[in-house]
Every structure is written in structure tokens, then in C-alpha cells.
Design a protein around this motif. Structure first.
Motif, PDB file in Angstrom:
ATOM      1  N   ILE A 310      20.095  36.834  24.303  1.00  0.00           N
ATOM      2  CA  ILE A 310      20.701  35.566  24.721  1.00  0.00           C
ATOM      3  C   ILE A 310      19.667  34.447  24.734  1.00  0.00           C
ATOM      4  CG2 ILE A 310      21.826  34.353  26.621  1.00  0.00           C
ATOM      5  CD1 ILE A 310      23.066  37.042  27.434  1.00  0.00           C
ATOM      6  N   ILE A 311      18.517  34.707  25.385  1.00  0.00           N
ATOM      7  CA  ILE A 311      17.489  33.665  25.490  1.00  0.00           C
ATOM      8  C   ILE A 311      16.932  33.328  24.117  1.00  0.00           C
ATOM      9  CG2 ILE A 311      15.226  33.101  26.456  1.00  0.00           C
ATOM     10  CD1 ILE A 311      17.481  33.062  28.480  1.00  0.00           C
ATOM     11  N   GLY A 312      16.739  34.341  23.274  1.00  0.00           N
ATOM     12  CA  GLY A 312      16.223  34.104  21.933  1.00  0.00           C
ATOM     13  C   GLY A 312      17.176  33.261  21.094  1.00  0.00           C
ATOM     14  N   THR A 313      18.469  33.573  21.183  1.00  0.00           N
ATOM     15  CA  THR A 313      19.470  32.801  20.429  1.00  0.00           C
ATOM     16  C   THR A 313      19.515  31.358  20.910  1.00  0.00           C
ATOM     17  OG1 THR A 313      20.804  34.808  20.152  1.00  0.00           O
ATOM     18  CG2 THR A 313      21.890  32.689  19.750  1.00  0.00           C
ATOM     19  N   LEU A 314      19.520  31.181  22.231  1.00  0.00           N
ATOM     20  CA  LEU A 314      19.516  29.829  22.786  1.00  0.00           C
ATOM     21  C   LEU A 314      18.276  29.059  22.355  1.00  0.00           C
ATOM     22  CD1 LEU A 314      20.801  30.409  26.449  1.00  0.00           C
ATOM     23  CD2 LEU A 314      22.002  29.249  24.585  1.00  0.00           C
ATOM     24  N   PHE A 315      17.139  29.751  22.333  1.00  0.00           N
ATOM     25  CA  PHE A 315      15.891  29.078  21.988  1.00  0.00           C
ATOM     26  C   PHE A 315      15.914  28.578  20.549  1.00  0.00           C
ATOM     27  CE2 PHE A 315      11.559  29.021  20.350  1.00  0.00           C
ATOM     28  CZ  PHE A 315      10.965  28.158  21.255  1.00  0.00           C
ATOM     29  N   PHE A 316      16.371  29.386  19.626  1.00  0.00           N
ATOM     30  CA  PHE A 316      16.388  28.943  18.228  1.00  0.00           C
ATOM     31  C   PHE A 316      17.520  27.945  17.953  1.00  0.00           C
ATOM     32  CE2 PHE A 316      13.760  32.797  17.805  1.00  0.00           C
ATOM     33  CZ  PHE A 316      12.652  32.198  17.209  1.00  0.00           C
ATOM     34  N   LEU A 317      18.572  27.978  18.770  1.00  0.00           N
ATOM     35  CA  LEU A 317      19.557  26.890  18.723  1.00  0.00           C
ATOM     36  C   LEU A 317      18.911  25.583  19.165  1.00  0.00           C
ATOM     37  CD1 LEU A 317      22.856  28.454  20.169  1.00  0.00           C
ATOM     38  CD2 LEU A 317      22.602  27.353  17.937  1.00  0.00           C
ATOM     39  N   LEU A 318      18.091  25.674  20.216  1.00  0.00           N
ATOM     40  CA  LEU A 318      17.373  24.509  20.718  1.00  0.00           C
ATOM     41  C   LEU A 318      16.500  23.895  19.626  1.00  0.00           C
ATOM     42  CD1 LEU A 318      16.255  22.775  23.167  1.00  0.00           C
ATOM     43  CD2 LEU A 318      14.559  24.581  23.462  1.00  0.00           C
ATOM     44  N   ILE A 319      15.738  24.732  18.940  1.00  0.00           N
ATOM     45  CA  ILE A 319      14.867  24.254  17.870  1.00  0.00           C
ATOM     46  C   ILE A 319      15.685  23.623  16.750  1.00  0.00           C
ATOM     47  CG2 ILE A 319      13.270  24.980  16.055  1.00  0.00           C
ATOM     48  CD1 ILE A 319      12.164  27.050  17.883  1.00  0.00           C
ATOM     49  N   THR A 320      16.792  24.242  16.402  1.00  0.00           N
ATOM     50  CA  THR A 320      17.628  23.734  15.310  1.00  0.00           C
ATOM     51  C   THR A 320      18.243  22.391  15.659  1.00  0.00           C
ATOM     52  OG1 THR A 320      18.136  25.991  14.591  1.00  0.00           O
ATOM     53  CG2 THR A 320      19.604  24.238  13.838  1.00  0.00           C
ATOM     54  N   PHE A 321      18.772  22.258  16.872  1.00  0.00           N
ATOM     55  CA  PHE A 321      19.347  20.978  17.297  1.00  0.00           C
ATOM     56  C   PHE A 321      18.285  19.873  17.250  1.00  0.00           C
ATOM     57  CE2 PHE A 321      22.814  23.064  20.160  1.00  0.00           C
ATOM     58  CZ  PHE A 321      23.510  23.409  19.026  1.00  0.00           C
ATOM     59  N   ALA A 322      17.085  20.194  17.756  1.00  0.00           N
ATOM     60  CA  ALA A 322      15.999  19.214  17.745  1.00  0.00           C
ATOM     61  C   ALA A 322      15.624  18.835  16.318  1.00  0.00           C
ATOM     62  CB  ALA A 322      14.783  19.770  18.493  1.00  0.00           C
ATOM     63  N   ALA A 323      15.587  19.822  15.432  1.00  0.00           N
ATOM     64  CA  ALA A 323      15.228  19.560  14.035  1.00  0.00           C
ATOM     65  C   ALA A 323      16.267  18.676  13.351  1.00  0.00           C
ATOM     66  CB  ALA A 323      15.078  20.879  13.283  1.00  0.00           C
ATOM     67  N   ILE A 324      17.549  18.925  13.616  1.00  0.00           N
ATOM     68  CA  ILE A 324      18.616  18.144  12.974  1.00  0.00           C
ATOM     69  C   ILE A 324      18.578  16.687  13.419  1.00  0.00           C
ATOM     70  CG2 ILE A 324      21.115  17.796  12.880  1.00  0.00           C
ATOM     71  CD1 ILE A 324      21.393  20.862  12.881  1.00  0.00           C
ATOM     72  N   THR A 325      18.419  16.441  14.734  1.00  0.00           N
ATOM     73  CA  THR A 325      18.410  15.058  15.212  1.00  0.00           C
ATOM     74  C   THR A 325      17.225  14.274  14.653  1.00  0.00           C
ATOM     75  OG1 THR A 325      17.249  15.726  17.257  1.00  0.00           O
ATOM     76  CG2 THR A 325      19.661  15.576  17.336  1.00  0.00           C
ATOM     77  N   SER A 326      16.148  14.974  14.318  1.00  0.00           N
ATOM     78  CA  SER A 326      14.998  14.302  13.706  1.00  0.00           C
ATOM     79  C   SER A 326      15.146  14.174  12.194  1.00  0.00           C
ATOM     80  CB  SER A 326      13.710  15.057  14.028  1.00  0.00           C
ATOM     81  OG  SER A 326      13.353  14.894  15.375  1.00  0.00           O
ATOM     82  N   SER A 327      15.710  15.198  11.566  1.00  0.00           N
ATOM     83  CA  SER A 327      15.829  15.155  10.103  1.00  0.00           C
ATOM     84  C   SER A 327      16.752  14.027   9.650  1.00  0.00           C
ATOM     85  CB  SER A 327      16.330  16.505   9.563  1.00  0.00           C
ATOM     86  OG  SER A 327      17.658  16.764   9.963  1.00  0.00           O
ATOM     87  N   ILE A 328      17.803  13.757  10.415  1.00  0.00           N
ATOM     88  CA  ILE A 328      18.699  12.664  10.018  1.00  0.00           C
ATOM     89  C   ILE A 328      17.977  11.319  10.118  1.00  0.00           C
ATOM     90  CG2 ILE A 328      20.835  13.891  10.557  1.00  0.00           C
ATOM     91  CD1 ILE A 328      20.988  12.515  13.210  1.00  0.00           C
ATOM     92  N   SER A 329      17.056  11.206  11.068  1.00  0.00           N
ATOM     93  CA  SER A 329      16.299   9.956  11.181  1.00  0.00           C
ATOM     94  C   SER A 329      15.269   9.832  10.060  1.00  0.00           C
ATOM     95  CB  SER A 329      15.611   9.874  12.552  1.00  0.00           C
ATOM     96  OG  SER A 329      14.542  10.790  12.669  1.00  0.00           O
TER      97      SER A 329
END
Length: 369
Positions: A310-329
Motif C-alpha cells: 500500500i505504502i509503496g503504491t501510494l509513494f509511486f503515485l505521489l511521484i507520478t502526480f508530481a512529475a505530471i504537474t511539472s511535465s505539463i509546465s
């Protein structure tokens, strides 16, 4: 020469702009790069230098870029050229805007590859691939991913397609709406992981590591690394904040807004450290393990934790969300430039820019194998 088109887009609200700006700032730099740079640069010494650089260098440059962008109301190249011309200076200042666009363009070609790693690891963590694995097996999994050009290309393509889709929809319906959804989710996930760490050990050691002053390690190299990271994490010097500023109305208080963005960006960066280092310390891992901290060291810990899946999945979701919000910029300045300087629509501009960036990303990922 600019092509005259319909009215320049505007953010629908100050709140939406703040979230979009914070989303740009809070990316892989905060969640992936900041923790391993802290580990490599002596813990609290880097944190002190980083906070110093953010406050005294990053903050005023952020305000200046928004101010220039808002005044120009165009892409970074035209904005610099027009503002310079209005002050009786050479339009050659547009070269500065072009260099910023090029910087973000090139960064995204590799950034998307790393974002693909995070997407891949969501599936690995979610399916329990790390459970019961030792350090050699986890390292072998990471090495196998890097060795597979096909795997890297698939995930790089998926990540770049998500980025292009959001940017292609538009400033308000695409970028702003995505920030309004992903940033709160990112905050919740980060809060859950930090809360888990408070309960399950290693938290006090992580706090001491991050915040106990150790000025003996505050060297010139540490200061330089912190300054570079301040630019990277605030998305300044890449045309991003000039492009975002061009969508701002005159009613927005730039100083107040920049203060909010800088504080939130810094809080999330420090919270990322409190999400990662307790897990590292409680599992006896090395905090100075470099870029592999996220993709090798932490999966080892997730594999041995009771709630590791659970924690591992949440953590890599966290990284992905952060990456997407930056990649669009990172993509937006190039798209804005093409849309305003050519007959192409926003959709076509996005497709063209994304395709070229994707091709450069393929060249980058092939360098691993």
C-alpha cells in the motif's frame, strides 16, 4: 513575426494559478531529487543552503519572471522582445526567451523518461513485486528495466501522451483543472506516508538528519548544488514561469502569490524528506545512495514492511502526480510559442512539440542500454 490569433488565454482564478504554479514547482525535483541530494550533501547542511537560496535568490527571480510574463502577455520569446522594445532596447532580448524555451524542451525529453519509471513502478509496487525481495533482487529489477529499451519506450510514451493530452486541452480546462485535482491528491498521499512514518519508527532520526544544523558540511559545492536545485525546483530560468505569467491578470498580487508558492514548494520538499528518510533509517539503508534512493533503496524497504504494498503504491503515485504537474509546465512554453508564432492550432502545436520531445526522449532512454 507573430501570427495574430484569438484572445490570449487567462487563468480562471488566482487559486487555480497558485495550484498550477505549485504543481510546476513540486515535481521530481522535490520528491526524487531533493531527498537524494540531501543524502549526498550532508543532510541539514544542504537543507540550510537550499532554504537560503530559495528565499534570497529563487523568490525574487520567480516574481520577476511572472512580472515580465504578465507585462508581455505572449510566449517567452515575444515577451522579452516586446518588453525590451517598449523600453527602447534591442528586440534581440528575445533570444533569452528562446533559450528558456529550449531549456525546458530538452529537460522534458529526459524528464518524461523518469516519469515513465515512476509509472512502471506503480504497477510493480501495486502487484507486490517487491515483497520478500532482497537488495540484489531489487537492484536487478531496476537494472533490467534500464536494459530493456522496449519497456522504457512504452512507459515514456504513456507518460508523454498524458502530458500532451493535458496541455492540448488548454490552459484552464487542461493545465489548471489538472492542478486542481492532482495537487490536493498529492498532499493527501504525502500526509498519509508521513503519518505512517510517525507511527512506525525512524521519524525522530529523520527529523534530526534534516534539521539539526551542521555547518561544518556547508561547503562551496553544497551551496552551488543548493542554488541549482532552487532554480530547478521553482521552475525558473526555463521560460515556464514567464509563460504562466503571460496568462495572469493585473489583479493578481505577485509578491503574495510568490510567497505562497515558495512556502508550499518548500514545505512539500521537506515533507518528502520526512516521507522517505524515516523508511530509509528504520530499514538500515544508506541515505546517500544517490538517484537509486527512490528506485532501489525504497523498494527494498517496501518489500520488508507490513504495509509495503500500500505504502509503496501510494509513494509511486505521489511521484507520478508530481512529475505530471511539472511535465505539463515544461511543455507549455514550447506549445505557446508554436501556437502564437505559426498558423498551427494549439492541438497541432502540442502534437508537434510532443512528438519531437518524445523522439529526443527515446534517444535518451537508449543511452541506458
Amino acid at each position: 513575426m507573430a501570427i495574430n490569433k484569438q484572445e490570449h488565454a487567462q487563468w480562471s482564478s488566482s487559486f487555480g494559478f497558485v495550484l498550477a504554479a505549485v504543481g510546476s514547482a513540486v515535481g521530481l525535483g522535490n520528491i526524487w531529487k531533493f531527498p537524494y541530494m540531501v543524502g549526498e550533501s550532508g543532510g541539514s547542511a544542504f537543507v540550510i543552503a537550499y532554504l537560503f537560496c530559495i528565499a534570497l535568490v529563487g523568490f525574487p527571480i520567480l516574481v520577476a519572471e511572472w512580472l515580465i510574463g504578465r507585462r508581455g502577455q505572449k510566449n517567452p520569446v515575444n515577451t522579452f522582445a516586446d518588453v525590451a522594445a517598449s523600453e527602447g532596447k534591442s528586440r534581440s532580448w528575445g533570444i533569452i526567451g528562446a533559450s528558456g524555451i529550449l531549456g525546458g524542451f530538452l529537460i522534458l525529453s529526459f524528464y518524461s523518461v523518469i516519469g515513465g519509471w515512476a509509472l512502471n513502478y506503480i504497477t510493480k509496487a501495486g502487484t507486490g513485486s517487491f515483497i520478500g525481495q532482497d537488495s540484489d533482487s531489487i537492484a536487478a529489477t531496476f537494472d533490467a528495466m534500464l536494459a530493456s529499451a522496449g519497456t522504457l519506450t512504452i512507459w515514456h510514451t504513456v507518460f508523454m501522451a498524458i502530458t500532451a493530452l493535458i496541455v492540448g486541452i488548454g490552459v484552464t480546462k487542461g493545465i489548471e483543472t489538472t492542478a486542481k485535482v492532482l495537487m490536493p491528491l498529492l498532499g493527501v498521499i504525502l500526509f498519509v506516508i508521513v503519518g505512517y512514518n510517525v507511527i512506525n519508527g525512524g521519524f525522530g532520526e529523520a527529523v534530526a538528519y534534516l534539521f539539526t544544523p551542521d555547518l561544518s558540511k556547508l561547503t562551496g559545492d553544497v551551496m552551488l548544488a543548493a542554488l541549482g536545485h532552487a532554480f530547478f525546483t521553482l521552475s525558473i530560468g526555463m521560460g515556464i514561469m514567464i509563460a504562466y505569467g503571460s496568462y495572469l491578470g493585473r489583479e493578481v498580487n505577485l509578491l503574495k502569490t510568490a510567497r505562497t508558492v515558495v512556502i508550499l514548494d518548500t514545505v512539500i520538499a521537506l515533507a518528502a524528506g520526512l516521507a522517505i528518510f524515516p523508511i530509509i533509517f528504520s530499514n538500515g539503508l544508506d541515505p546517500a545512495s544517490g538517484p537509486g534512493l527512490i528506485f532501489v533503496s525504497l523498494p527494498i524497504a517496501f518489500g520488508s514492511m507490513g504495509a509495503g504494498t500500500i505504502i509503496g503504491t501510494l509513494f509511486f503515485l505521489l511521484i507520478t502526480f508530481a512529475a505530471i504537474t511539472s511535465s505539463i509546465s515544461l511543455l507549455e512554453p514550447t506549445v505557446e510559442f508554436l501556437e502564437e508564432r505559426t498558423p498551427m492550432s494549439r492541438t497541432v502545436s502540442t502534437i508537434v512539440a510532443s512528438t519531437v520531445i518524445w523522439l529526443l526522449g527515446v534517444a535518451a532512454l537508449l543511452s541506458f542500454n
